[in-house]
Design an enzyme around this catalytic site. Structure first.
Site, PDB file in Angstrom:
ATOM      1  N   LYS A   1       0.118  -7.392  12.922  1.00  0.00           N
ATOM      2  CA  LYS A   1      -0.783  -6.359  12.297  1.00  0.00           C
ATOM      3  C   LYS A   1      -1.522  -6.722  12.606  1.00  0.00           C
ATOM      4  O   LYS A   1      -2.662  -7.834  13.291  1.00  0.00           O
ATOM      5  CB  LYS A   1      -1.017  -6.627  10.804  1.00  0.00           C
ATOM      6  CG  LYS A   1      -1.919  -6.181  10.108  1.00  0.00           C
ATOM      7  CD  LYS A   1      -2.535  -5.988   8.631  1.00  0.00           C
ATOM      8  CE  LYS A   1      -2.970  -4.074   8.060  1.00  0.00           C
ATOM      9  NZ  LYS A   1      -2.571  -5.075   6.405  1.00  0.00           N
TER      10      LYS A   1
ATOM     11  N   THR B   1       1.012  -0.870   0.225  1.00  0.00           N
ATOM     12  CA  THR B   1       0.036   0.051  -0.326  1.00  0.00           C
ATOM     13  C   THR B   1       1.521   1.615  -0.178  1.00  0.00           C
ATOM     14  O   THR B   1       0.526   2.168  -0.283  1.00  0.00           O
ATOM     15  CB  THR B   1      -0.908   0.060   1.052  1.00  0.00           C
ATOM     16  OG1 THR B   1      -2.115  -1.231   0.886  1.00  0.00           O
ATOM     17  CG2 THR B   1      -1.551   1.100   1.188  1.00  0.00           C
TER      18      THR B   1
ATOM     19  N   GLU C   1      -2.699 -28.094  28.914  1.00  0.00           N
ATOM     20  CA  GLU C   1      -3.876 -28.825  28.664  1.00  0.00           C
ATOM     21  C   GLU C   1      -3.938 -30.147  28.402  1.00  0.00           C
ATOM     22  O   GLU C   1      -5.104 -31.130  28.344  1.00  0.00           O
ATOM     23  CB  GLU C   1      -4.850 -28.029  28.276  1.00  0.00           C
ATOM     24  CG  GLU C   1      -5.744 -27.208  29.305  1.00  0.00           C
ATOM     25  CD  GLU C   1      -7.482 -26.754  28.333  1.00  0.00           C
ATOM     26  OE1 GLU C   1      -7.904 -27.604  28.521  1.00  0.00           O
ATOM     27  OE2 GLU C   1      -6.754 -25.590  27.369  1.00  0.00           O
TER      28      GLU C   1
ATOM     29  N   THR D   1       1.073  -4.215   4.323  1.00  0.00           N
ATOM     30  CA  THR D   1       1.858  -4.626   5.476  1.00  0.00           C
ATOM     31  C   THR D   1       1.286  -5.856   5.842  1.00  0.00           C
ATOM     32  O   THR D   1       1.399  -7.005   7.306  1.00  0.00           O
ATOM     33  CB  THR D   1       0.463  -3.449   6.526  1.00  0.00           C
ATOM     34  OG1 THR D   1      -0.502  -3.028   6.245  1.00  0.00           O
ATOM     35  CG2 THR D   1       0.937  -2.302   6.342  1.00  0.00           C
ATOM     36  N   ASP D   2       0.172  -6.564   4.771  1.00  0.00           N
ATOM     37  CA  ASP D   2      -0.865  -7.964   5.426  1.00  0.00           C
ATOM     38  C   ASP D   2       0.710  -8.642   5.889  1.00  0.00           C
ATOM     39  O   ASP D   2       0.045 -10.074   6.659  1.00  0.00           O
ATOM     40  CB  ASP D   2      -1.411  -8.167   4.209  1.00  0.00           C
ATOM     41  CG  ASP D   2      -2.119  -7.629   3.514  1.00  0.00           C
ATOM     42  OD1 ASP D   2      -2.902  -6.692   4.576  1.00  0.00           O
ATOM     43  OD2 ASP D   2      -2.273  -7.924   2.602  1.00  0.00           O
TER      44      ASP D   2
ATOM     45  N   TYR E   1      -8.193   1.259  -3.877  1.00  0.00           N
ATOM     46  CA  TYR E   1      -6.745   1.348  -4.825  1.00  0.00           C
ATOM     47  C   TYR E   1      -6.303   0.315  -4.994  1.00  0.00           C
ATOM     48  O   TYR E   1      -6.348  -1.334  -4.382  1.00  0.00           O
ATOM     49  CB  TYR E   1      -5.735   1.806  -3.168  1.00  0.00           C
ATOM     50  CG  TYR E   1      -5.320   0.892  -2.465  1.00  0.00           C
ATOM     51  CD1 TYR E   1      -6.257   1.011  -1.550  1.00  0.00           C
ATOM     52  CD2 TYR E   1      -4.106   0.722  -2.665  1.00  0.00           C
ATOM     53  CE1 TYR E   1      -6.314   0.240  -0.210  1.00  0.00           C
ATOM     54  CE2 TYR E   1      -3.690  -0.575  -0.985  1.00  0.00           C
ATOM     55  CZ  TYR E   1      -4.785  -0.707   0.178  1.00  0.00           C
ATOM     56  OH  TYR E   1      -4.899  -1.054   0.593  1.00  0.00           O
TER      57      TYR E   1
HETATM   58  N1  ASP Z   1      -2.351  -5.441   0.845  1.00  0.00           N
HETATM   59  C1  ASP Z   1      -1.428  -4.546   1.657  1.00  0.00           C
HETATM   60  C2  ASP Z   1       0.087  -5.403   1.176  1.00  0.00           C
HETATM   61  O1  ASP Z   1       0.187  -5.909   2.386  1.00  0.00           O
HETATM   62  C3  ASP Z   1      -2.175  -3.714   2.350  1.00  0.00           C
HETATM   63  C4  ASP Z   1      -0.653  -2.593   2.680  1.00  0.00           C
HETATM   64  O2  ASP Z   1       0.189  -2.646   2.807  1.00  0.00           O
HETATM   65  O3  ASP Z   1      -1.108  -2.515   3.911  1.00  0.00           O
HETATM   66  O4  ASP Z   1       0.112  -4.829   0.476  1.00  0.00           O
END
Ligand code: ASP
Length: 361
Positions: free
Chosen positions: A197, A45, A318, A124-125, A58
């Site tokens: 995340k 992103t 457990e 970020t994923d 986007y």
């Molecule tokens: N779907 C995106 C990615 O991981 C989300 C992000 O970058 O925040 O590339």
């Protein structure tokens, strides 16, 4: 594509002009050149573009590394920058081929005395998985810093440029050496080993649930107050050397009334290891546990992690791991446990040894 482009360094130019002017301080600065930081772009992103202004929709990985550098002015005063495009993908599409290309390039660059640190722009994923993977296979203590963003580059208030700026400041900082792969997000500094995340859309998405952030990265000013105690980088015994592929490890998710169908499907698909994203302390219905025990008997290595999002899955609480032949993931979440299990399986299938890896890495 692996285009490599150098960028004109305004910082170096300014220092040279000042040194020619004869100032003592400038002469000192000229004697100590700016650190050379290489920015490796993978997409995400942070390089995302909205087709329609004002519309939150986007496409990840649309902008080049040159454009991202231009959007964060002032970085050339902290470092001599070079940019390379490793991939242009949303990190939901991250895969072994890109991982291996990225890690090999980092090892190659950091082995040269000319390179002082690396910044990686990344979605970020799956950033937490890439960061932990790099902890295991990057054979250098020079800083490696991951940055991403939650808002695309064209949004009204993008968070990418400052994350990149702060990431370069950390990568250029000798104090960041030896800390393992780092993540700079929203002014916080995290160890990739601990980060997760936690929010689908908020800018403040990254937290390190069990340990907290290890420092701050704020407009080029860094503070460090903790560090990863796990083995990483030059202390890791794992590497990509001689590997052409990594073993298949699948994650199965536990829930109310779950049966053993997904476990059986993973075994049938050729998984050498299975990670349980278990309820609570890495648990599941008796039916699913029976299916996992049957897989373990066939030689598939089963690691119990948790879907909870924080905490430690320990042995024999457990469930009787000794009797079932399972490994406890400790504080690794399922997606990171999968990364470690894949590398563990390049060395051994011995449960005791693999448990030791989960305690040390
Ligand atoms: N779907 C995106 C990615 O991981 C989300 C992000 O970058 O925040 O590339």
């Amino acid at each position: 594509m692996n285009s490599k482009r150098s960028f004109h360094s305004l910082g170096v130019t300014l220092i040279l002009i000042a040194a020619l002017a004869g100032g003592a301080a400038a002469q000192q600065a000229a004697a100590k050149p700016l650190p050379h930081i290489v920015i490796l772009a993978t997409g995400g992103t942070i390089a995302g573009v909205q087709p329609k202004e004002g519309d939150p929709g986007y496409k990840s990985g649309s902008l080049s590394i040159e454009t991202l550098i231009q959007a964060a002015p002032g970085m050339d005063k902290m470092a001599r920058l070079t940019g390379e495009q490793i991939a242009s993908i949303g990190s939901q599409d991250m895969n072994d081929a890109v991982w291996i290309k990225l890690a090999n390039r980092i090892n190659e660059l950091l082995a040269t005395p000319d390179v002082d640190g690396i910044v990686i722009t990344h979605g970020t994923d799956t950033l937490e998985e890439t960061g932990y993977f790099l902890d295991l296979v990057v054979n250098s203590d020079k800083p490696v810093v991951l940055v991403g963003s939650m808002r695309p580059a064209t949004s009204t208030s993008p968070d990418g440029p400052l994350n990149l700026y702060n990431g370069v400041a950390v990568a250029a900082d000798p104090a960041a050496k030896g800390l393992g792969t780092l993540v700079v997000a929203n002014d916080d500094l995290h160890a990739a080993r601990y980060i997760q995340k936690t929010n689908t859309t908020d800018v403040q998405t990254f937290i390190s649930p069990n340990r907290g952030a290890i420092g701050e990265a704020y407009y080029g000013k860094n503070r460090y107050f903790s560090y990863s105690t796990q083995r990483h980088n030059t202390k890791s015994e794992f590497s990509l050397d001689g590997l052409t592929a990594l073993p298949r490890v699948d994650i199965v998710y536990a829930h109310e009334n779950v049966d053993g169908a997904l476990v059986d499907a993973a075994v049938a698909a050729g998984a050498k290891g299975i990670v349980l994203a278990g309820v609570g302390d890495g648990n599941a219905t008796k039916t699913m546990v029976d299916a996992l025990a049957a897989a373990a008997k066939k030689g598939v290595v089963v690691v119990r992690s948790s879907r909870v999002g924080s905490g430690i899955v320990r042995r024999n609480i457990e469930l009787n791991d000794d009797a079932l032949g399972f490994v406890a993931a400790m504080d690794l979440n399922p997606q990171k446990a999968r990364v470690l299990l894949r590398f563990a399986l390049t060395k051994t299938t011995d449960i005791k040894q693999i448990q030791k890896y989960f305690e040390e890495y």
